[in-house]
Scaffold this motif. Structure first.
Motif, short mmCIF file in Angstrom:
data_model
loop_
_atom_site.label_atom_id
_atom_site.label_comp_id
_atom_site.label_asym_id
_atom_site.label_seq_id
_atom_site.Cartn_x
_atom_site.Cartn_y
_atom_site.Cartn_z
N LEU A 141 96.04 18.82 54.38
CA LEU A 141 96.53 17.77 53.49
C LEU A 141 95.89 17.85 52.10
N LYS A 142 94.63 18.27 52.07
CA LYS A 142 93.93 18.41 50.79
C LYS A 142 94.29 19.70 50.07
N LYS A 143 94.96 20.61 50.79
CA LYS A 143 95.34 21.91 50.23
C LYS A 143 94.14 22.65 49.64
N ASN A 144 93.03 22.60 50.38
CA ASN A 144 91.80 23.22 49.87
C ASN A 144 91.59 24.65 50.36
N GLY A 145 92.52 25.15 51.18
CA GLY A 145 92.44 26.53 51.62
C GLY A 145 91.27 26.82 52.55
N SER B 43 93.37 35.40 55.95
CA SER B 43 94.81 35.26 56.13
C SER B 43 95.21 33.80 56.33
N ILE B 44 94.41 33.07 57.13
CA ILE B 44 94.72 31.66 57.40
C ILE B 44 94.59 30.82 56.14
N ARG B 45 93.64 31.15 55.29
CA ARG B 45 93.48 30.39 54.04
C ARG B 45 94.73 30.51 53.18
N LYS B 46 95.38 31.64 53.23
CA LYS B 46 96.59 31.84 52.45
C LYS B 46 97.82 31.30 53.16
N ARG B 47 97.85 31.45 54.48
CA ARG B 47 99.00 30.98 55.28
C ARG B 47 98.47 30.19 56.47
N PRO B 48 98.29 28.87 56.28
CA PRO B 48 97.66 28.04 57.33
C PRO B 48 98.39 28.13 58.66
N ARG B 49 97.60 28.35 59.73
CA ARG B 49 98.15 28.41 61.09
C ARG B 49 96.97 28.52 62.06
N PRO B 50 97.18 28.15 63.31
CA PRO B 50 96.10 28.30 64.30
C PRO B 50 96.10 29.69 64.92
N ILE B 51 94.93 30.11 65.34
CA ILE B 51 94.76 31.39 66.03
C ILE B 51 93.80 31.20 67.19
N LEU B 52 94.11 31.83 68.31
CA LEU B 52 93.26 31.77 69.50
C LEU B 52 92.61 33.13 69.70
N ILE B 53 91.30 33.12 69.87
CA ILE B 53 90.56 34.37 70.10
C ILE B 53 89.76 34.24 71.39
N GLU B 54 89.93 35.20 72.27
CA GLU B 54 89.12 35.27 73.47
C GLU B 54 88.06 36.35 73.28
N PHE B 55 86.81 35.95 73.35
CA PHE B 55 85.69 36.88 73.24
C PHE B 55 85.22 37.23 74.65
N LYS B 56 85.32 38.49 75.01
CA LYS B 56 84.83 38.94 76.30
C LYS B 56 83.31 39.16 76.19
N THR B 57 82.55 38.42 76.98
CA THR B 57 81.09 38.52 76.94
C THR B 57 80.55 38.15 78.32
N PHE B 58 79.27 37.81 78.39
CA PHE B 58 78.70 37.47 79.69
C PHE B 58 77.50 36.55 79.49
N ARG B 59 77.35 35.64 80.45
CA ARG B 59 76.20 34.74 80.41
C ARG B 59 75.10 35.31 81.30
N ARG B 60 74.06 35.82 80.68
CA ARG B 60 73.04 36.54 81.43
C ARG B 60 71.92 35.66 81.98
N ARG B 61 71.95 34.40 81.63
CA ARG B 61 70.99 33.48 82.22
C ARG B 61 71.76 32.32 82.85
#
Length: 666
Positions: free
Chosen positions: A144-148, A235-253
């Protein structure tokens, strides 16, 4: 200095400068060394709990470095790297973990359950899911603020099973919000493996169902994380949209250290230990002659010195001394009531019209106010409160929402964090149960926890008397008067509804605003045409009398007026509370002291209602003035029935007349 072995992770430095590559290493090394120290302190009993992110540093660091410092990040337990990469002083972090005053929550919350506007970080709550919708709200404000600007929010693979995850993704997709959803898939939700959490092959695939771009990244590869996030955020700052990222990792503790990791197969643990993001990256940097032993030792010495120095200063700080006044004063953000007196020109309005007019005038006054709810835009809401608003204020500020009360309440919180105001309409107050968690655990507690206001008003058409049955007739104010941090308003007249709504929207604290739908079109009153306010915590005397005090609110006021009209021989003080939190104790007690008899009337069923607490207050503070036991009149202890004859039997109105006569004659 550990032995340098060949990296098991394939790095591509691309066009990154040596300075950036070394900065990535330093920023990962810092949280790792802090964690190693914290594990020692935990064993020594010097901190109470620890949620380890060892092995996941590349994600927090890569994401944080990819975003600009003025862009919000909403991290979780295992994202210490977010806090350290944003360069929060370690002294303050250590004080937070030890419950000292120089932390971020004055000892009121622990570990990473805090936020800080100074560093544009919004911490989690234990319920995990709500922060996803809060990120939506912050992203909406940016849009709404168009602040990018971009917003990044973290959750684990376990959190993706919560309804908040799905609601937040759907809202972000529908509104095309500039938010990056970061899922750290680290193999286990406490002890539950991913095979018992979801059936899809990759969590990133869920983005497809919401029309969201999604990616799978090696969460242990800091270069891949940083470069991909940097490219996506630009890219999102120029063309607002949501993106989902799955990070494959592991919890070692363990989930937290007390849980341990006995449930993890040894070979799986060894496999991921070989993929350590820091050891592998160190090996890569050495192989490219970017990192030297001298630089590595310098980094380690510098960080450890900072840790030791900051720990020493945190230990030296005195323990918090409990101060009851300070605790009570920090439940709500202090607000100076701004009186706007009504003009002398009036018009006869129904209660529904008064609410609509008050909301419209607040929208005109507050250019940063956004209203959200189901069917409120073109349709004008099921009660037509917002009819015509879209023509005056546009769809940016009058927003139809999907059916997802939880995410919309959370989005309101996000707007507040970003410095805006929100009004959320529940189509019926009954549906607030679907948004209960963020109201009770996020909005109500944020100011007390880390001095973040929740500038959100939740409007709720409520009440019985219209034959709407169990799911559209509840008056559920007692759920919220019980919760410190919420303000609860319940007008009975058009004049009060308009003025109190203006005050509610001005107030930076969360306000539950009840509007009795049976009164919407049945009660009329002369109402000033211009904008005006009415203070919270001030009851109104509807009638003056000396025989008995009737204390009530909402529809109960009109029930009492009708009974008194039918029994003119009874001289009663009729008090309309108007606001239930804050409560006008002074007017209540003064009335009881004058009459010596009191009847407490509520539409809700009796047990556990606010009348019970008012009764207790009267007994504690006015016992010697009473000439009869305190009398409570309420509705039956059943759900609210549909058939008119059953509903009439249910409502306390049918019992009021006889109860009042019996009390006066006592």
């Amino acid at each position: 200095m550990p032995t340098i072995t060949k990296s098991t992770i394939n790095y591509d430095k691309r066009d990154l400068s040596d300075k950036t590559l070394l900065k990535l290493y330093y920023n990962m090394l810092k949280p790792r060394l802090i964690e190693e120290k914290m594990l020692i302190l935990l064993r020594q009993g010097k901190i109470s709990k620890w949620f380890s992110g060892i092995g996941q540093e590349a994600i927090a660091v890569g994401v944080t470095m990819a975003l600009k410092p003025n862009e919000y990040i909403l991290p979780m337990h295992r994202n210490l790297g977010v806090f350290t990469t944003r360069e929060i002083p370690l002294h303050r972090l250590f004080c937070q973990w030890q419950g000292k005053a120089s932390g971020f929550t004055k000892g009121r919350d622990r570990s990473f359950h805090f936020g800080t506007q100074d560093y544009n970080i919004v911490g989690m709550i234990s319920h995990l899911g709500p922060q996803l919708g809060v990120a939506d709200g912050i992203a909406l404000a940016n849009l709404l603020k168009k602040n990018g600007q971009v917003t990044a929010v973290f959750t684990g693979e376990g959190g993706t099973s919560e309804g908040d995850f799905h609601e937040a993704l759907n809202v972000a997709a529908v509104w095309q919000l500039p938010v990056i959803f970061c899922v750290e898939n680290n193999g286990y939700g406490l002890s539950t493996p991913t095979s018992e959490q979801y059936r899809c092959k990759h969590l990133a695939d869920r983005g497809k169902g919401y029309g969201i771009e999604s990616f799978i990244l090696d969460g242990n590869n800091v270069i891949e994380t940083y470069t991909k996030l940097k490219k996506l955020s630009e890219s999102i700052r120029k063309r607002p949209r949501p993106i989902l990222i799955e990070f494959k990792t592991f919890r070692r503790r363990g989930h937290e250290e007390a849980s341990g990791t006995k449930y993890v197969p040894k070979e799986l643990m060894e496999e991921w230990e070989a993929k350590d993001p820091i050891e592998n990256y160190r090996s890569f940097l050495f192989s490219k002659k970017i990192l030297t032993q001298e630089i590595d030792e310098k980094y380690t010495t510098e960080i450890k010195a900072d840790i030791d120095r900051s720990l020493e200063s945190a230990y030296a700080e005195e323990d918090i001394k409990p101060n009851e006044t300070e605790e009570l004063n920090d439940v709500y953000k202090p607000v100076e009531y701004q009186e706007v007196k009504p003009n002398e020109i009036t018009e006869e309005l129904r209660l529904v019209d008064a609410v609509s007019q008050g909301l419209r005038q607040s929208m005109e006054k507050h250019k940063d106010l956004v209203i959200m709810g189901q069917d409120i835009a073109e349709y004008g809401g099921v009660f037509k409160i917002t009819e015509g608003f879209i023509n005056q204020f546009g769809k940016d500020r009058v927003r139809n929402t999907p059916i997802c009360e939880s995410a919309i309440v959370e989005a309101g919180m996000g707007l507040s964090i970003a410095g805006m105001k929100a009004v959320v309409e529940m189509q019926f107050s009954d549906f607030v149960t679907s948004g209960f968690n963020p109201i009770i655990n996020y909005l109500a507690k944020s100011y007390y926890r880390w001095h973040q206001q929740a500038d959100v008003v939740i409007r709720m058409p409520c009440g019985a008397g219209v034959g709407a049955g169990p799911f559209h007739s509840q008056t559920n104010e007692a759920w919220f008067t019980k919760t410190p941090g919420l303000k609860v308003v319940y007008p009975a007249f058009p004049y009060d509804a308009k003025g109190l709504l203006a005050t509610a929207i001005n107030d930076p604290n969360p306000v539950m605003f009840f509007e009795h739908k049976a009164l919407y079109r049945s009660i009329r009153q002369e109402v000033p045409t211009d904008y005006y306010t009415i203070p919270f915590g001030k009851a109104r005397k509807v009638k003056e009398g000396h025989d008995v005090s009737i204390i009530t609110y909402g529809a109960g006021v009109h029930w009492a007026v009708e009974v008194l009209q039918n029994n003119p021989e009874i001289s009663a003080d009729l008090v309309d509370l108007r606001t239930l939190q804050p409560l006008d104790k002074e007017t209540i007690l003064n009335s009881v002291k004058k009459t010596g008899k009191v009847l407490l009337l509520q539409e809700d069923s009796g047990f556990g209602g606010i009348s019970s607490d008012i009764s207790a207050i009267i007994m504690e503070e006015c016992f010697e003035y009473l000439d009869a036991p305190v009398k409570r009149v309420a509705s039956m202890e059943t759900p609210i029935p549909f058939a008119v004859q059953l509903e009439k039997q249910y409502l306390g109105k049918s019992k009021l007349g006889q109860a009042l006569k019996d009390l006066v004659a006592y």
